[in-house]
Scaffold this motif. Sequence first.
Motif, short mmCIF file in Angstrom:
data_model
loop_
_atom_site.label_atom_id
_atom_site.label_comp_id
_atom_site.label_asym_id
_atom_site.label_seq_id
_atom_site.Cartn_x
_atom_site.Cartn_y
_atom_site.Cartn_z
N ARG A 211 0.82 -1.21 0.00
CA ARG A 211 0.00 0.00 0.00
C ARG A 211 0.86 1.26 0.00
O ARG A 211 0.51 2.26 -0.62
N MET A 212 1.98 1.21 0.69
CA MET A 212 2.87 2.37 0.75
C MET A 212 3.55 2.63 -0.59
O MET A 212 4.06 3.72 -0.83
N ALA A 213 3.53 1.63 -1.47
CA ALA A 213 4.13 1.82 -2.80
C ALA A 213 3.32 2.77 -3.66
O ALA A 213 3.79 3.25 -4.69
N SER A 214 2.08 3.04 -3.25
CA SER A 214 1.21 4.00 -3.94
C SER A 214 1.13 3.71 -5.42
O SER A 214 0.66 2.68 -5.85
N HIS A 215 1.65 4.64 -6.26
CA HIS A 215 1.54 4.46 -7.71
C HIS A 215 2.47 3.37 -8.23
O HIS A 215 2.41 3.02 -9.42
N GLY A 216 3.31 2.81 -7.37
CA GLY A 216 4.15 1.69 -7.77
C GLY A 216 3.42 0.37 -7.78
O GLY A 216 3.95 -0.65 -8.22
N GLN A 217 2.16 0.37 -7.33
CA GLN A 217 1.37 -0.85 -7.35
C GLN A 217 1.00 -1.19 -8.80
O GLN A 217 0.76 -0.29 -9.61
N LEU A 218 0.92 -2.47 -9.08
CA LEU A 218 0.79 -2.92 -10.47
C LEU A 218 -0.39 -2.32 -11.23
O LEU A 218 -0.26 -1.94 -12.39
N LEU A 219 -1.56 -2.25 -10.63
CA LEU A 219 -2.77 -1.89 -11.37
C LEU A 219 -3.17 -0.42 -11.22
O LEU A 219 -4.11 0.01 -11.88
N VAL A 220 -2.46 0.33 -10.41
CA VAL A 220 -2.87 1.72 -10.13
C VAL A 220 -2.86 2.57 -11.39
O VAL A 220 -3.72 3.43 -11.59
N SER A 221 -1.90 2.33 -12.28
CA SER A 221 -1.79 3.18 -13.48
C SER A 221 -3.02 3.08 -14.38
O SER A 221 -3.28 3.96 -15.19
N LEU A 222 -3.80 2.00 -14.23
CA LEU A 222 -5.01 1.86 -15.05
C LEU A 222 -6.09 2.83 -14.59
O LEU A 222 -6.94 3.23 -15.40
N GLY A 223 -6.09 3.18 -13.33
CA GLY A 223 -7.14 4.06 -12.83
C GLY A 223 -6.91 4.45 -11.39
O GLY A 223 -7.50 3.89 -10.47
N ALA A 224 -6.02 5.44 -11.19
CA ALA A 224 -5.69 5.87 -9.82
C ALA A 224 -6.89 6.49 -9.13
O ALA A 224 -6.90 6.64 -7.91
N TRP B 192 -10.99 -5.60 -16.69
CA TRP B 192 -10.59 -6.01 -18.04
C TRP B 192 -9.18 -5.53 -18.36
O TRP B 192 -8.37 -6.26 -18.94
N GLY B 193 -8.87 -4.30 -17.97
CA GLY B 193 -7.53 -3.75 -18.22
C GLY B 193 -6.45 -4.52 -17.50
O GLY B 193 -5.34 -4.69 -18.03
N GLY B 194 -6.74 -4.99 -16.28
CA GLY B 194 -5.76 -5.81 -15.57
C GLY B 194 -5.41 -7.05 -16.36
O GLY B 194 -4.24 -7.41 -16.51
N PHE B 195 -6.44 -7.74 -16.90
CA PHE B 195 -6.21 -8.96 -17.67
C PHE B 195 -5.51 -8.67 -19.00
O PHE B 195 -4.58 -9.38 -19.39
N ASN B 196 -6.00 -7.66 -19.71
CA ASN B 196 -5.64 -7.48 -21.12
C ASN B 196 -4.57 -6.43 -21.40
O ASN B 196 -4.07 -6.35 -22.52
N ILE B 197 -4.23 -5.63 -20.41
CA ILE B 197 -3.16 -4.64 -20.61
C ILE B 197 -1.97 -4.98 -19.71
O ILE B 197 -0.90 -5.32 -20.18
N VAL B 198 -2.18 -4.93 -18.39
CA VAL B 198 -1.10 -5.29 -17.48
C VAL B 198 -0.72 -6.76 -17.67
O VAL B 198 0.45 -7.12 -17.66
N GLY B 199 -1.72 -7.60 -17.91
CA GLY B 199 -1.46 -9.04 -18.05
C GLY B 199 -1.15 -9.49 -19.47
O GLY B 199 -1.02 -10.69 -19.72
N ALA B 200 -1.03 -8.54 -20.41
CA ALA B 200 -0.78 -8.90 -21.81
C ALA B 200 0.65 -9.41 -22.03
O ALA B 200 1.54 -9.16 -21.22
N SER B 201 0.84 -10.10 -23.15
CA SER B 201 2.19 -10.56 -23.50
C SER B 201 3.06 -9.35 -23.86
O SER B 201 2.54 -8.27 -24.19
N LYS B 202 4.36 -9.54 -23.81
CA LYS B 202 5.28 -8.43 -24.14
C LYS B 202 5.08 -7.95 -25.57
O LYS B 202 5.17 -6.75 -25.87
N GLU B 203 4.80 -8.88 -26.47
CA GLU B 203 4.60 -8.52 -27.88
C GLU B 203 3.34 -7.66 -28.05
O GLU B 203 3.35 -6.64 -28.74
#
Length: 945
Positions: free
Chosen positions: A32-45, A202-213
């Motif tokens: 929680r202290m990581a704030s914007h460093g958390q994996l999914l926060v950038s999708l919707g802070a 959906w963004g967690g699955f398909n953007i953060v969780g997407a393949s590198k390609e």
Amino acid sequence: MALAPFEWKDKPTLIEHLFPVQKISAETFKERMASHGQLLVSLGAYWKGRKPLVLNKACILGSLLPATGNPIKDLEIFELLMGIDAESMKKRIKANLPASKQDTTEELLALPYAEQVRTAKRPEEIGASLYNHVWPTVNNYLGTSVNSFPELIEQMGIARFGRRPKVADVFSGSGQIPFEAARLGCDVYASDLNPIACMLTWGGFNIVGASKEKRAEMDKSQRKLAQQVQKEIDALEIETDGYGWRAKVFLYCLEITCPESGWKVPLMTSFIVSNSYKVVAELVPVPEEKRYDINIRYVNSNEEVEAAQKGTVQDGNLVHSPDGITQYRVGIKTIRGDYKEGKENKNRLRMWEKSDFTPRPDDIFQERLYCIQWMKKKPSGSNFDYEFRSVSVDDMVREQRVIDYVREHLEKWQEKGYIPDMVIEKGDETERLYRERGWTHWHHLFNPRQLLFLQLVNKYSIAEEKFNFFQCMNHLSRLTRWRPQAGGGGGSAATFDNQALNTLYNYPVRTTASIEGIFTSVHSNYEIDSKVSTTVNSHPAQEINVDNDIYITDPPYGDAVKYEEITEFFIAWLQKKPPKEFAHWTWDSRRSLAVKGEDEGFRRGMVAAYRKMTQKMPDNGIQVLMFTHQSGAIWADMANIIWASGLQVTAAWYVVTETDSALRQGANVKGTIILILRKRHQELETFRDDLGWEIEEAVKGQVESLIGLDKEVRAQGSEGLYTDADLQMAGYAAALKVLTAYSRIDGKDMVIEAEAPRQKGKKTFVDELIGFAVQTAVQFLVPVGFEKGEWQKLQAVERFYLKMAEMEHQGANTLDNYQNFAKAFKVHHFDQLMSDSSKANFARLKLSTEFKSAMMSGDAEIAGTPLRALLYALYELFKEVEVEDVLLHLMDNCPNYLPNKTLLSKMADYLAEKREGLKGTKTLKPDVEASCARILSEAIRNQRL
């Protein structure tokens, strides 16, 4: 060799027997202290309610791993998989240390676990390599043959459910629980009533969780879109001055006519434009036109900047002086014409219409551009020069060009769905938009420049790009604050800097160049295994119609954030034209269907949801219910819901999940209760008279089991697993487990009782049962040094004070612990016992020197008790009163002194032990109090009467 299908079908799960809550709490707090460093926060802070991924992982693994009867080994396997074992922690610390500090790793590993966590990287920051040493031990113990989490999850799922486990969350919110389940390797079903929540999931699955390609393609597309938008904006020549300067930010203020002077006055909360650049705004009277010019100027000193702190808006009043002598002060509410009609607040503001996007000439509130920050690339090309300027005639020509362009295209844009035409539905949050500005449609919250930019992005962007589009919206509205103290000359705070729709007198408009960093920002990446199936749907929780093995939910119990209202800010922009991926969802907040709050509607909605989930899981399925402890009635509420849903409690744990942020100061709770639930398979009946001993035996067995495990762990040289607060929670769980196992108690059908509406001020049968169960659990937790009979003889407030002294000695002095124990002991005004300096994470009891002679008599709960008399005696010793006199006063102050003499001596010994070693200050000295307590105890024992 892999596990056989259904081999673990009826095996109890690890989370029903043990859970290292202290370590999980430390890890959770770190995330929680990581704030914007958390994996999914950038999708919707803008979505603040997030259950940390590490906690979700612990719940998922704990729901699949078996409890084998060897708790020490079970704990070892769990810690290996969580990356919280000694070897993993060593890797995590080394990964966070510079090369020059690597030799301090062993030294850091000797620190308490919470300190180790602070110096280490989070497990997700290291990735799969963290677990290389784990798999041989795990395979050997569990009988698996795996080298990764997806393989492990699949084999454990087959052993328990005959398939890869299906995990569901029907209150998915920002998608933290579904994402972690998918990342581990579970098939996932996620749903939420709110389409914005579904988008984030959906963004967690398909953007953060997407393949590198796939991610590389997305990032390239995002940059291409940014270039296209910039090109169209540049073609209008509205962000450049023709001399090589490009606008960075436009600053606006409202303007009103003062009824006393007849002058048009800019509404400015402060005249400071930039602290670091020393820029201020100066009002220059134009008497012949009864208005002010606004001159932007650079000053020479911080004192001159500070002198500009007060603007024309002061304490809700318009304050100005055209001649520097006569000062006018008029309430803005008066100018707005506020009045009450019955219970409804009204005023003279004109309600804006669908075609409006700027004020009309006769509106009370006008709007004015008063300053522009410009930027220009330096000759080197690597950096920029910046300067603030007053608004010129040319600037106003460009401003009018924007307004004319938006006016010309507004209707067409609304028809095509590029910008909203959705009406703002009135509610607790949205009401103020009508009342304070006259805004009636969602596009009214956006300035013409913002509408122009956002419609372009909305028009051209695809599903994956809508997330950055929403982040741009969050930073581009009339509800964003200008922060003159920020770096770079100043900066803007996001619309949802807090979770409210607050109208402002001043606001910034960032330009295309200024917003580009957000528009093209790259999200975190953590690829989800391609075998995993993920489904996201938008529907009410009770309409789940697919079977799942594990439900992990975080329902909106007592949620103060009005997500169903504030997310309409975003919903409005996609309502007419959502991307095809989201088109099957209902693009409306459906406020009336939202399950939230603490009232009867909430309870009915929760029962319907959890009953349906119970029906849609196998007989050996499991549910993990998380909720934040905010209400004294919570246990009764949850028992009602569990009973009525056909579920039974099998365990409960308490984990610290919140940071000590400015949003959660004071008396706010910082933890999450986790209930583990199973189907209630039998129709059992009992009587209340028989429940007492059964609950006591269950509580005793549960607490002794955990204390035994704690002792074993400590004997191996590790830190303890549980504090008294954890044991108290386990006691609650054991009591609830007994209660919720029965379908009928005293001849009453508990489902019917659970569903019966509450009557204000009246305790239900369930309330009484829960109160009885909790008190039974609490009474078992007798501190070392007291006999059970002695402990029960004390008044509730005395037990609370002594118990919390022990908690402070253990270092568990977070305010929520005091709240929880106060409710358990039925202490109604525990705040009377708390130091005035108490904060959320640093709460403490008053020392005797803080009580002094207060609360010796009167209505205070502690007044007239032996403990209060004892604390006054300690205060007198601190003030160096003679021991003989202190004893005489103690005899006078303590009721029934002789029968209580031995108990007083024990309490003094107890406080001496618990106060010793605590940190003090110049005026507050726990060590001195400990010394006084030892002297007093000895004096009481040796007293001859």
